[in-house]
Design an enzyme around this catalytic site. Structure first.
Site, PDB file in Angstrom:
ATOM      1  N   ASP A  58      82.318  -4.061  69.002  1.00 18.67           N
ATOM      2  CA  ASP A  58      81.979  -2.656  68.824  1.00 18.67           C
ATOM      3  C   ASP A  58      81.231  -2.457  67.508  1.00 18.67           C
ATOM      4  O   ASP A  58      80.225  -1.734  67.444  1.00 18.67           O
ATOM      5  CB  ASP A  58      83.257  -1.816  68.851  1.00 18.67           C
ATOM      6  CG  ASP A  58      82.991  -0.345  68.584  1.00 18.67           C
ATOM      7  OD1 ASP A  58      82.370   0.316  69.432  1.00 18.67           O
ATOM      8  OD2 ASP A  58      83.396   0.141  67.513  1.00 18.67           O
ATOM      9  N   ASP A 127      84.348  -2.775  78.000  1.00 17.50           N
ATOM     10  CA  ASP A 127      85.137  -3.542  77.030  1.00 17.50           C
ATOM     11  C   ASP A 127      84.698  -5.006  76.999  1.00 17.50           C
ATOM     12  O   ASP A 127      84.604  -5.618  75.927  1.00 17.50           O
ATOM     13  CB  ASP A 127      86.622  -3.463  77.381  1.00 17.50           C
ATOM     14  CG  ASP A 127      87.198  -2.067  77.176  1.00 17.50           C
ATOM     15  OD1 ASP A 127      86.534  -1.236  76.524  1.00 17.50           O
ATOM     16  OD2 ASP A 127      88.313  -1.808  77.672  1.00 17.50           O
ATOM     17  N   GLU A 130      81.443  -5.495  75.026  1.00 18.54           N
ATOM     18  CA  GLU A 130      81.673  -5.517  73.587  1.00 18.54           C
ATOM     19  C   GLU A 130      82.342  -6.818  73.156  1.00 18.54           C
ATOM     20  O   GLU A 130      81.996  -7.386  72.108  1.00 18.54           O
ATOM     21  CB  GLU A 130      82.521  -4.319  73.173  1.00 18.54           C
ATOM     22  CG  GLU A 130      81.781  -2.996  73.280  1.00 18.54           C
ATOM     23  CD  GLU A 130      82.594  -1.810  72.810  1.00 18.54           C
ATOM     24  OE1 GLU A 130      81.994  -0.832  72.348  1.00 18.54           O
ATOM     25  OE2 GLU A 130      83.846  -1.861  72.917  1.00 18.54           O
TER      26      GLU A 130
END
Length: 240
Positions: A58, A127, A130
């Site tokens: 992230d 998710d 990332e």
């Protein structure tokens, strides 16, 4: 279920994702491992899932997208850059990037998550994208992570303009129709195709009974965005 991925599996995943071989293949394995898989695999402490890599990825994503925006838009102010970045790295966009790479095909999921269609879930795909960036950064450095972001995001950044927020097409279309005094569109799922790990959704944008646009995507939300983008293009608000 095997607690670790074999060399052939890792090599196949690397090719599918269009990446260079990892110096530490275990990092790629961890990036592809959802916590439900780790929780169902004994002994649990031998299987690491991807949440820590997601945290790192992230931060890497925010840095690289900031770089790309500053290079592409030298005249933009801080507030404009912040707004543009937020529009580019939201959950729906990240899920679309992950699906486009083929992450859904190589994720390691627990049985329950597998059976509930986890390979096509936007949250899991976002998710995992990332986490993959985090793994790339640790294994091959910032340049490798930057190259991946450039591959999936470069064309979108190149089309941005100062003063035109990077809000998603659905939001832009709704705002445009409201200004024109027209009703907002309704998005209707027309069908799905493909295997569970690589679903393709087809969605129509409708005003009442009139279909004004249609789009396909690897997630339902991505298909809705594609339908909205088609309508915007027909109205001269976005490149066709």
């Amino acid at each position: 279920m095997p607690a670790t991925m074999g060399k052939p599996e890792l090599e196949a995943a690397t090719r599918l994702l269009g990446l260079q071989p990892f110096h530490e293949p275990g990092l790629l394995e961890r990036a592809l491992t959802h916590k439900t898989f780790a929780n169902e695999t004994a002994p649990v402490d031998e299987v690491q899932h991807n949440e820590r890599l997601e945290f790192l990825g992230d931060a890497v994503l925010e840095l690289v997208v900031s770089e790309l925006l500053m290079q592409a838009l030298p005249g933009a102010e801080e507030g404009e850059l912040t707004e543009l970045r937020a529009g580019l790295v939201n959950r729906d966009e990240l899920a679309e990037f992950g699906a486009g790479l083929g992450l859904g095909q190589v994720l390691r999921l627990g049985r329950g998550e597998e059976q509930s269609g986890g390979r096509a879930k936007p949250s899991l795909l976002a998710d995992a994208f990332e986490a993959l960036l985090g793994a790339l950064y640790l294994d091959q450095g910032l340049d490798a992570a930057r190259a991946l972001v450039q591959r999936v995001l470069g064309p979108r950044v190149a089309g941005l303009q100062v003063g035109r927020p990077a809000t998603n097409p659905k939001s832009r279309l709704q705002e445009l129709l409201q200004r024109r005094g027209e009703r907002p569109p309704e998005y209707v799922l027309l069908g799905t195709s493909g295997p569970p790990h690589a679903r393709e959704f087809t969605v129509a944008a409708r005003q009442g009974e009139l279909e004004i646009g249609r789009g396909t995507g690897r997630t339902k939300k991505a298909a809705e965005q594609a339908a909205a983008r088609q309508v915007l293009a027909a109205l001269g608000e976005e490149p066709a």
